[in-house]
Scaffold this motif. Structure first.
Motif, PDB file in Angstrom:
ATOM      1  N   LEU A 161       0.867  -1.189   0.000  1.00 17.22           N
ATOM      2  CA  LEU A 161       0.000   0.000   0.000  1.00 17.22           C
ATOM      3  C   LEU A 161       0.909   1.247   0.000  1.00 17.22           C
ATOM      4  O   LEU A 161       1.718   1.423   0.909  1.00 17.22           O
ATOM      5  CB  LEU A 161      -0.877  -0.019   1.254  1.00 17.22           C
ATOM      6  CG  LEU A 161      -1.807   1.179   1.449  1.00 17.22           C
ATOM      7  CD1 LEU A 161      -2.962   1.129   0.453  1.00 17.22           C
ATOM      8  CD2 LEU A 161      -2.364   1.202   2.872  1.00 17.22           C
ATOM      9  N   PRO A 162       0.768   2.121  -1.039  1.00 19.56           N
ATOM     10  CA  PRO A 162       1.741   3.216  -1.153  1.00 19.56           C
ATOM     11  C   PRO A 162       1.404   4.475  -0.360  1.00 19.56           C
ATOM     12  O   PRO A 162       2.261   5.346  -0.201  1.00 19.56           O
ATOM     13  CB  PRO A 162       1.717   3.527  -2.654  1.00 19.56           C
ATOM     14  CG  PRO A 162       0.367   3.080  -3.134  1.00 19.56           C
ATOM     15  CD  PRO A 162      -0.123   2.018  -2.200  1.00 19.56           C
ATOM     16  N   GLY A 163       0.153   4.619   0.142  1.00 26.44           N
ATOM     17  CA  GLY A 163      -0.195   5.863   0.835  1.00 26.44           C
ATOM     18  C   GLY A 163      -1.576   5.733   1.447  1.00 26.44           C
ATOM     19  O   GLY A 163      -2.085   4.621   1.582  1.00 26.44           O
ATOM     20  N   ASP A 164      -2.187   6.856   1.808  1.00 24.09           N
ATOM     21  CA  ASP A 164      -3.507   6.808   2.455  1.00 24.09           C
ATOM     22  C   ASP A 164      -4.611   6.627   1.418  1.00 24.09           C
ATOM     23  O   ASP A 164      -4.530   7.161   0.309  1.00 24.09           O
ATOM     24  CB  ASP A 164      -3.752   8.108   3.224  1.00 24.09           C
ATOM     25  CG  ASP A 164      -2.819   8.211   4.432  1.00 24.09           C
ATOM     26  OD1 ASP A 164      -2.072   7.244   4.675  1.00 24.09           O
ATOM     27  OD2 ASP A 164      -2.848   9.253   5.104  1.00 24.09           O
ATOM     28  N   THR A 165      -5.647   5.894   1.809  1.00 23.68           N
ATOM     29  CA  THR A 165      -6.762   5.673   0.879  1.00 23.68           C
ATOM     30  C   THR A 165      -8.053   5.387   1.662  1.00 23.68           C
ATOM     31  O   THR A 165      -8.011   5.159   2.876  1.00 23.68           O
ATOM     32  CB  THR A 165      -6.434   4.521  -0.094  1.00 23.68           C
ATOM     33  OG1 THR A 165      -7.443   4.448  -1.086  1.00 23.68           O
ATOM     34  CG2 THR A 165      -6.347   3.179   0.602  1.00 23.68           C
ATOM     35  N   GLU A 166      -9.160   5.365   0.938  1.00 24.26           N
ATOM     36  CA  GLU A 166     -10.482   5.152   1.551  1.00 24.26           C
ATOM     37  C   GLU A 166     -11.223   4.091   0.743  1.00 24.26           C
ATOM     38  O   GLU A 166     -11.141   4.093  -0.486  1.00 24.26           O
ATOM     39  CB  GLU A 166     -11.250   6.469   1.465  1.00 24.26           C
ATOM     40  CG  GLU A 166     -12.210   6.690   2.590  1.00 24.26           C
ATOM     41  CD  GLU A 166     -12.733   8.124   2.549  1.00 24.26           C
ATOM     42  OE1 GLU A 166     -12.117   8.998   3.163  1.00 24.26           O
ATOM     43  OE2 GLU A 166     -13.776   8.333   1.881  1.00 24.26           O
ATOM     44  N   VAL A 167     -11.947   3.204   1.413  1.00 21.46           N
ATOM     45  CA  VAL A 167     -12.644   2.126   0.703  1.00 21.46           C
ATOM     46  C   VAL A 167     -13.849   1.698   1.532  1.00 21.46           C
ATOM     47  O   VAL A 167     -13.881   1.935   2.747  1.00 21.46           O
ATOM     48  CB  VAL A 167     -11.670   0.939   0.455  1.00 21.46           C
ATOM     49  CG1 VAL A 167     -11.341   0.192   1.743  1.00 21.46           C
ATOM     50  CG2 VAL A 167     -12.185  -0.027  -0.591  1.00 21.46           C
ATOM     51  N   ARG A 199     -15.374   1.657   5.877  1.00 20.13           N
ATOM     52  CA  ARG A 199     -16.647   1.588   6.624  1.00 20.13           C
ATOM     53  C   ARG A 199     -16.784   0.243   7.334  1.00 20.13           C
ATOM     54  O   ARG A 199     -17.333   0.155   8.420  1.00 20.13           O
ATOM     55  CB  ARG A 199     -17.828   1.754   5.649  1.00 20.13           C
ATOM     56  CG  ARG A 199     -18.007   3.158   5.159  1.00 20.13           C
ATOM     57  CD  ARG A 199     -18.654   4.004   6.246  1.00 20.13           C
ATOM     58  NE  ARG A 199     -18.819   5.362   5.782  1.00 20.13           N
ATOM     59  CZ  ARG A 199     -18.921   6.398   6.583  1.00 20.13           C
ATOM     60  NH1 ARG A 199     -18.851   6.251   7.903  1.00 20.13           N
ATOM     61  NH2 ARG A 199     -19.090   7.606   6.119  1.00 20.13           N
ATOM     62  N   GLN A 200     -16.318  -0.831   6.661  1.00 20.14           N
ATOM     63  CA  GLN A 200     -16.443  -2.175   7.251  1.00 20.14           C
ATOM     64  C   GLN A 200     -15.108  -2.903   7.101  1.00 20.14           C
ATOM     65  O   GLN A 200     -14.347  -2.633   6.168  1.00 20.14           O
ATOM     66  CB  GLN A 200     -17.539  -2.963   6.548  1.00 20.14           C
ATOM     67  CG  GLN A 200     -18.870  -2.218   6.509  1.00 20.14           C
ATOM     68  CD  GLN A 200     -20.005  -3.106   6.032  1.00 20.14           C
ATOM     69  OE1 GLN A 200     -20.495  -3.960   6.771  1.00 20.14           O
ATOM     70  NE2 GLN A 200     -20.433  -2.913   4.797  1.00 20.14           N
ATOM     71  N   VAL A 201     -14.858  -3.829   8.012  1.00 24.17           N
ATOM     72  CA  VAL A 201     -13.589  -4.572   7.987  1.00 24.17           C
ATOM     73  C   VAL A 201     -13.883  -6.070   8.064  1.00 24.17           C
ATOM     74  O   VAL A 201     -14.780  -6.507   8.795  1.00 24.17           O
ATOM     75  CB  VAL A 201     -12.690  -4.160   9.175  1.00 24.17           C
ATOM     76  CG1 VAL A 201     -11.449  -5.057   9.271  1.00 24.17           C
ATOM     77  CG2 VAL A 201     -12.247  -2.708   9.034  1.00 24.17           C
TER      78      VAL A 201
END
Ligand SMILES: Cc1cc2nc3c(=O)[nH]c(=O)nc-3n(C[C@H](O)[C@H](O)[C@H](O)COP(=O)(O)OP(=O)(O)OC[C@H]3O[C@@H](n4cnc5c(N)ncnc54)[C@H](O)[C@@H]3O)c2cc1C
Length: 448
Positions: free
Chosen positions: A33-39, A243-245
C-alpha cells in the motif's frame, strides 16, 4: 492484541515458504500500500478467505474492497497446504454434528461444505484459471479394525447428510490405494480431489484484481482504531479508512484484533514433505495408482497424495514450538511415518520440506459472523486443516453478508454461528494445552 505463540520464524513475512507449490506456481506481482486511501470494505489477510471475499464483493455486489496482506499473496496457509479439496472442515464426527445441532442445521452444514467443495472448481471455470486438479474423490484410510468400524458409522451419517461416499474393504482399497500394515480399509468420498493450493490462491487474487479489488502485499495492519464511524488501519506506508472490515487472518493471529475475538483460535503447526519424482518401480512398491488424496483416521492425522509429476507428498502435525533448528529431526519423523505406511518403498529422496499453521478451536467446527461489540467487523476462523473447500465459500458468505444479500439456510446455519470458547491468554499455557492434547490423542490413536 493477539500474540504469536510459536517460534518467530513461523511469522516471518519477509521469507516466502520453501514449498513445492511456490517452486511451481506463478504469483501475480502485488506491491505494498503506497499511501492513504479510503474504501468501503478493508480485508485483513490475503488467503482464500480474504481474496474470495474481495472477488465476490466486487464481482457480485459492486462493492469496493481492498486486501491488506502482511506477507506476499499466498504467504499464509492458503499457499502452503496439501491441496486436498476435501470435507468436512471439523474435528467432530458426522454423528457428533447431528447430536449437537438440530437435524436441519446439521444437514445445512454438510450441504454448505459440499457446496464449498464444488465452488472451488466453479470459480476456476468462471474466472479462467487452472487448479491443476487431479484425482477423483478423497479417501479416509482406517488405521485399525476399530477405526474401520467408526468409518462405517461416519459413512452412514455422511450419506444421511447428502455426501456421496462408500466403505471399501482392505482388499478393495489396496487396488487403488496401498496395502501395508497401516491400512484396514477406507471410506471413499466420491467428490473433491487434489489441487495445487497456491494456484487457487493466485487465481483468486488475479480474478479479484480483474474485477476491481485493490490488493496490497507486505502491508501488515499494525494498528487499528475507529474515528467518526470509520475504521482506520495503519500499515508501514499508508492508512486505510474503511466503513467495514473483514478479519481473514485465520491461524496467523499475531496482531491487533477486536477483544471479543481474542484467544478463540489455537494455531497448530503442520509439516509437509515432498519427495523427488519416484521411479515406476518405487510406485509399484508404494501403491497409490490413484492421484486422489488420502488421510488416515488418526486424531493426529497423517495425510498423503501422489502428485501428477510422480512425487509423494506427506504431511502430519509438528512439534509445539517450531524452531527451524529442529527441521532435520522433524523431517525424520515424517520419513518414519512414511516408512510405517509404505514399508516396501525403500529410501525416498526428499526435495521439499515446509511448515504452516492450521487453526483449531474449542468448538471444533468453523465459525463466521459479525463481531459482537462491533457489527461492522466480520470474521471467520477455525477450519481444522480443511480450508480449501470452506474458506473460499466462507469468503463468499462474508461478501454476501456485507452486501446485505439475503442469506440462505446453509450460510445462516447455526453450526457456524456461535463463537468458540476462550483459550488461556498465556502462549505458554496454549502450547502446554496443545502438548497435552497431542499426548491424549496419541494414546487414543494407539488404542483405537
Ligand atoms: C501445512 C498445512 C496443510 C494443510 N492442508 C490442507 C488441505 O490439504 N486441505 C484443506 O482443505 N486445508 C488444508 N489446510 C488448511 C488451509 O490451508 C487453511 O484453512 C486455509 O488456507 C485458510 O485460509 P485463510 O484465507 O482463512 O487464511 P490464510 O491463508 O492463513 O491467510 C491469512 C493471512 O492473514 C495474514 N495476516 C495476518 N495478520 C495480518 C495483519 N495484521 N495484516 C495483514 N495480513 C495479516 C497472514 O500473513 C496470512 O497470509 C492446511 C494448512 C496447513 C498449514
Amino acid at each position: 492484541m493477539s500474540q504469536a505463540i510459536f517460534h518467530p520464524s513461523l511469522y516471518d513475512r519477509n521469507t516466502y515458504h520453501p514449498s513445492y507449490w511456490a517452486a511451481h506456481t506463478d504469483l501475480p506481482s502485488v506491491g505494498p500500500l503506497p499511501g492513504d486511501t479510503e474504501v468501503e470494505v478493508a480485508i485483513i489477510g490475503g488467503g482464500y478467505t480474504g481474496l474470495s471475499c474481495a472477488l465476490h464483493l466486487q464481482r457480485d455486489h459492486g462493492i469496493a474492497s481492498l486486501v491488506l496482506e502482511a506477507g506476499a499473496i499466498g504467504w499464509g496457509a492458503s499457499g502452503r497446504n496439501a491441496g486436498f479439496n476435501t470435507l468436512p472442515a471439523c474435528k467432530l464426527s458426522a454423528l457428533e454434528v447431528f447430536q449437537r445441532w438440530p437435524e436441519s442445521e446439521a444437514r445445512a452444514f454438510f450441504a454448505s461444505q459440499r457446496e464449498g467443495q464444488a465452488l472451488v472448481y466453479e470459480l476456476a471455470e468462471q474466472e479462467g484459471f487452472d487448479l491443476h486438479a487431479c484425482g477423483a474423490g478423497i479417501y479416509q484410510v482406517a488405521h485399525s479394525r476399530g477405526a474401520l468400524a467408526d468409518l462405517e458409522e461416519e459413512g452412514h451419517w455422511l450419506r444421511k447428510a447428502g455426501i456421496p461416499c462408500e466403505r471399501l474393504s482392505r482388499e478393495a482399497f489396496a487396488e487403488v490405494g496401498h496395502a501395508g500394515p497401516d491400512q484396514f480399509g477406507a471410506l471413499y468420498m466420491h467428490e473433491g480431489g487434489g489441487i495445487n493450493p497456491l494456484a487457487l490462491t493466485a487465481g483468486l487474487a488475479q480474478a479479484a484484481r480483474r474485477h476491481g479489488a485493490q490488493l496490497y502485499s507486505h502491508s501488515p495492519m499494525q494498528h487499528w482504531h475507529k474515528q467518526a464511524g470509520w475504521h482506520v488501519l495503519h500499515t508501514p506506508h499508508g492508512r486505510v479508512r474503511a466503513r467495514q472490515v473483514v478479519l481473514a487472518t485465520n491461524g496467523y493471529r499475531d496482531s491487533q484484533e477486536p477483544p471479543s475475538l481474542a484467544q478463540r483460535v489455537l494455531p497448530a503447526i503442520s509439516n509437509i514433505l515432498v519427495s523427488a519424482p519416484l521411479s515406476e518401480a518405487q510406485w509399484q512398491a508404494i501403491g497409490l495408482s490413484t492421484l486422489s488424496p488420502m488421510s488416515d483416521t488418526r486424531m493426529l492425522v497423517t495425510y498423503y497424495r501422489r502428485l501428477p509429476d510422480n512425487r509423494l507428498l506427506l504431511g502430519a502435525r509438528s512439534d509445539t514450538w517450531g524452531d527451524p533448528r529442529l527441521d532435520a529431526r522433524l523431517q525424520q519423523l515424517l520419513l518414519h511415518l512414511l516408512a510405517k505406511k509404505f514399508p516396501e518403498a525403500g529410501a525416498i529422496p526428499i526435495d521439499y520440506f515446509w511448515r504452516g499453521l492450521v487453526s483449531l478451536t474449542r468448538k471444533r467446527v468453523p465459525s463466521w459472523g459479525r463481531v459482537p461489540d462491533d457489527p461492522s467487523v466480520l470474521f471467520n476462523l477455525g477450519c481444522f486443516g480443511s480450508g480449501v473447500n470452506s474458506m473460499p465459500w466462507l469468503g463468499r458468505t462474508l461478501a454476501r453478508a456485507l452486501a446485505g444479500y439475503p442469506l440462505n439456510a446453509r450460510e445462516d446455519c447455526a453450526v457456524y454461528r456461535e463463537l468458540p470458547g476462550r483459550l488461556p491468554r498465556s502462549p505458554w499455557l496454549q502450547r502446554s494445552g496443545l502438548q497435552l492434547a497431542y499426548l491424549h490423542y496419541g494414546l487414543q490413536d494407539r488404542l483405537a
